[in-house]
Design a protein around this motif. Sequence first.
Motif, mmCIF file in Angstrom:
data_model
loop_
_atom_site.group_PDB
_atom_site.id
_atom_site.type_symbol
_atom_site.label_atom_id
_atom_site.label_comp_id
_atom_site.label_asym_id
_atom_site.label_seq_id
_atom_site.Cartn_x
_atom_site.Cartn_y
_atom_site.Cartn_z
ATOM 1 N N ARG A 37 0.463 -1.116 0.355
ATOM 2 C CA ARG A 37 -0.292 -0.147 -0.434
ATOM 3 C C ARG A 37 0.787 1.117 -0.007
ATOM 4 N N VAL A 38 2.038 1.324 0.550
ATOM 5 C CA VAL A 38 2.746 2.660 0.968
ATOM 6 C C VAL A 38 3.319 2.655 -0.305
ATOM 7 N N ARG A 39 3.592 1.245 -0.966
ATOM 8 C CA ARG A 39 4.735 2.055 -2.567
ATOM 9 C C ARG A 39 3.530 2.305 -3.456
ATOM 10 N N ASN A 40 2.301 1.797 -3.204
ATOM 11 C CA ASN A 40 1.190 2.398 -4.342
ATOM 12 C C ASN A 40 1.030 3.599 -4.692
ATOM 13 N N LEU A 41 1.223 3.985 -2.446
ATOM 14 C CA LEU A 41 1.087 5.791 -2.531
ATOM 15 C C LEU A 41 1.976 6.764 -3.146
ATOM 16 N N GLU A 42 3.022 5.356 -3.207
ATOM 17 C CA GLU A 42 4.261 6.629 -3.491
ATOM 18 C C GLU A 42 3.590 7.193 -5.222
ATOM 19 N N LYS A 43 3.847 5.605 -5.453
ATOM 20 C CA LYS A 43 3.709 5.905 -6.621
ATOM 21 C C LYS A 43 2.533 6.050 -7.356
ATOM 22 N N ALA A 44 1.465 6.615 -6.943
ATOM 23 C CA ALA A 44 0.323 7.638 -7.444
ATOM 24 C C ALA A 44 0.759 8.763 -6.993
ATOM 25 N N GLY A 45 2.169 8.973 -6.641
ATOM 26 C CA GLY A 45 2.367 10.809 -6.041
ATOM 27 C C GLY A 45 1.018 11.402 -4.902
ATOM 28 N N VAL A 46 0.814 10.365 -4.063
ATOM 29 C CA VAL A 46 0.009 10.723 -3.120
ATOM 30 C C VAL A 46 1.420 11.205 -1.893
ATOM 31 N N ILE A 47 2.198 10.099 -1.621
ATOM 32 C CA ILE A 47 2.594 10.506 -0.990
ATOM 33 C C ILE A 47 3.898 11.256 -1.947
ATOM 34 N N ASP A 48 4.577 12.333 -1.685
ATOM 35 C CA ASP A 48 6.000 12.983 -2.209
ATOM 36 C C ASP A 48 7.130 12.626 -2.214
ATOM 37 N N ARG A 49 7.375 12.807 -0.661
ATOM 38 C CA ARG A 49 8.698 12.413 -0.907
ATOM 39 C C ARG A 49 8.566 12.461 0.960
ATOM 40 N N TYR A 50 9.913 12.230 1.508
ATOM 41 C CA TYR A 50 9.897 11.749 3.027
ATOM 42 C C TYR A 50 11.459 12.797 3.248
ATOM 43 N N VAL A 51 10.463 13.760 4.565
ATOM 44 C CA VAL A 51 12.106 14.880 4.931
ATOM 45 C C VAL A 51 11.607 14.942 6.404
ATOM 46 N N ALA A 52 12.774 15.441 6.816
ATOM 47 C CA ALA A 52 12.891 16.152 8.174
ATOM 48 C C ALA A 52 12.962 16.987 8.224
ATOM 49 N N ILE A 53 11.159 17.678 9.824
ATOM 50 C CA ILE A 53 11.469 18.748 9.952
ATOM 51 C C ILE A 53 12.022 19.034 10.987
ATOM 52 N N VAL A 54 12.703 20.685 10.770
ATOM 53 C CA VAL A 54 13.617 20.948 11.441
ATOM 54 C C VAL A 54 13.596 22.119 12.290
ATOM 55 N N ASP A 55 13.363 22.623 13.293
ATOM 56 C CA ASP A 55 13.469 23.538 13.995
ATOM 57 C C ASP A 55 14.133 24.993 13.666
ATOM 58 N N ARG A 56 13.247 25.955 13.545
ATOM 59 C CA ARG A 56 13.779 27.221 12.811
ATOM 60 C C ARG A 56 14.928 27.641 13.861
ATOM 61 N N GLU A 57 14.185 27.796 14.844
ATOM 62 C CA GLU A 57 14.640 28.689 15.542
ATOM 63 C C GLU A 57 16.282 28.134 16.123
ATOM 64 N N ALA A 58 16.328 26.667 16.444
ATOM 65 C CA ALA A 58 17.529 25.402 16.736
ATOM 66 C C ALA A 58 18.342 25.492 15.655
#
Length: 149
Positions: A37-58
């Motif tokens: 299911r995850v691979r299908n969501l990636e292939k369909a473009g529903v999951i665009d990419r994986y990222v880290a959310i960085v604390d701006r102030e830190a």
Amino acid sequence: MDKKDRQILRELQRDGRLTNAELAERVNLSPSPCLRRVRNLEKAGVIDRYVAIVDREAAGYPVTAFVQVTLARHDREVVDTFERRVRDTPEILSCHLLTGSSDYLLQIVVPGLDAYEDFMRKTLHTTPGIATINTSFVYGTIKETVELP
């Protein structure tokens, strides 16, 4: 997309570092169908990419500004030049094309007010075709998320 796909998306939005086994357990699936299911969501473009959310102030970017930009003209050359400059500028986190009195809304991060002045003088003020710039600085954040409902 069905209910199970939405559960998978919810869990991955909360923690993109989940292993497939952890994800499968959270959504009550066995690992193989979950991964499929995850691979299908990636292939369909529903999951665009994986990222880290960085604390701006830190990370050294405590100043956030929202900048409304209105172009003087809307011919292809002016628009293309402006949008290219936006894409090439790392301090600009997002740029939205608007309806209403301004053409664009930019979200900008910088280390301080001196850096913002430098950014304005070297980046926006040197971009041809801009008629007006209106800046609002963020002094508090009530809600900020990247999770879709």
